[in-house]
Design a protein around this motif. Sequence first.
Motif, PDB file in Angstrom:
ATOM      1  N   ASN A 138       1.651 -10.806  10.852  1.00  0.00           N
ATOM      2  CA  ASN A 138       0.930 -11.521  11.780  1.00  0.00           C
ATOM      3  C   ASN A 138      -0.475 -11.920  10.918  1.00  0.00           C
ATOM      4  OD1 ASN A 138      -0.504 -12.164  14.146  1.00  0.00           O
ATOM      5  ND2 ASN A 138      -0.707 -10.341  14.751  1.00  0.00           N
ATOM      6  N   ASN A 143      -3.321 -10.179  18.869  1.00  0.00           N
ATOM      7  CA  ASN A 143      -2.223  -9.043  18.617  1.00  0.00           C
ATOM      8  C   ASN A 143      -1.046  -9.934  19.303  1.00  0.00           C
ATOM      9  OD1 ASN A 143      -3.922  -7.181  17.976  1.00  0.00           O
ATOM     10  ND2 ASN A 143      -3.930  -6.258  19.975  1.00  0.00           N
ATOM     11  N   SER A 156       3.400  -3.886  19.667  1.00  0.00           N
ATOM     12  CA  SER A 156       2.356  -4.429  19.518  1.00  0.00           C
ATOM     13  C   SER A 156       2.063  -4.364  17.938  1.00  0.00           C
ATOM     14  CB  SER A 156       0.958  -4.033  20.357  1.00  0.00           C
ATOM     15  OG  SER A 156       0.050  -4.955  20.045  1.00  0.00           O
ATOM     16  N   ARG A 158      -0.974  -5.821  15.552  1.00  0.00           N
ATOM     17  CA  ARG A 158      -2.245  -6.162  15.368  1.00  0.00           C
ATOM     18  C   ARG A 158      -2.323  -7.539  14.680  1.00  0.00           C
ATOM     19  NH1 ARG A 158      -5.707  -1.162  13.654  1.00  0.00           N
ATOM     20  NH2 ARG A 158      -4.112  -1.122  12.184  1.00  0.00           N
ATOM     21  N   SER A 161      -1.833  -7.984  10.160  1.00  0.00           N
ATOM     22  CA  SER A 161      -1.053  -6.802   9.765  1.00  0.00           C
ATOM     23  C   SER A 161       0.312  -7.182   9.676  1.00  0.00           C
ATOM     24  CB  SER A 161      -1.492  -5.646  10.839  1.00  0.00           C
ATOM     25  OG  SER A 161      -0.829  -6.053  12.233  1.00  0.00           O
TER      26      SER A 161
END
Length: 225
Positions: A138, A143, A156, A158, A161
């Motif tokens: 990501n 998120n 989820s 973030r 990350s």
Amino acid sequence: MNTESQNFRKSAELLGAICGGLLISLPAIPHALAQQSTPNLNPSPSIFSESPYNRSQTPVTPGPSAMPPRPVPRGEGQMSPVPPGPSVRPPRPIPGDRTQQPSPGGVSSDQPQLLQPRQTPSATIALTNGTVNIKLENDTAANVTFQVIGDTAPRSLRGKSNVILQGLKAPVTVTFEREDRGQLLVTPQASSEPGSLEVRFNEATNAAQGRSAMRIERNGSVFLN
């Protein structure tokens, strides 16, 4: 005895003879009528003593006036179609009628094509025993919620990350969505490790670039939707 008495006596005797003859002939009249009205029950008594009909005998040929039997149509209720006469004309097209005639293939020319060309895979990887490892990166600040359909609950990830999903059996579908309702630009790429796929999330500049699902087929083809 005088002459008048003799004449009367002779007339009486003649009248009695006539009446007596009539009385004798009356019973014979009904008997004669009964014989004339009663048909002969067996005018040819010898037919009961004759030999039965021999089926090997030559059948009698019908005369020239006999009509041949009409052929029975094949199949019940199936008759040969009657061709239209010379006076029958085909229907003329109605101006403004938008009804399309079917094409020889059985599909109307104005119908959209049902079979669309198959989508080109966004990436292709070599699976290991039918399984794949997926690394989600990501790169956005928001998120991202993702889920492996049939394998995991929504999770989820973030911003800035990553996470690795291991041992997913193909075919497999992964869905993803930004929690701030923004669009995601998804880029899948085969990893240097066998049976692994890297997927990067970035912010899309327009809705046409946004993607929300990824599917990996058994042959290793990766498709985005």
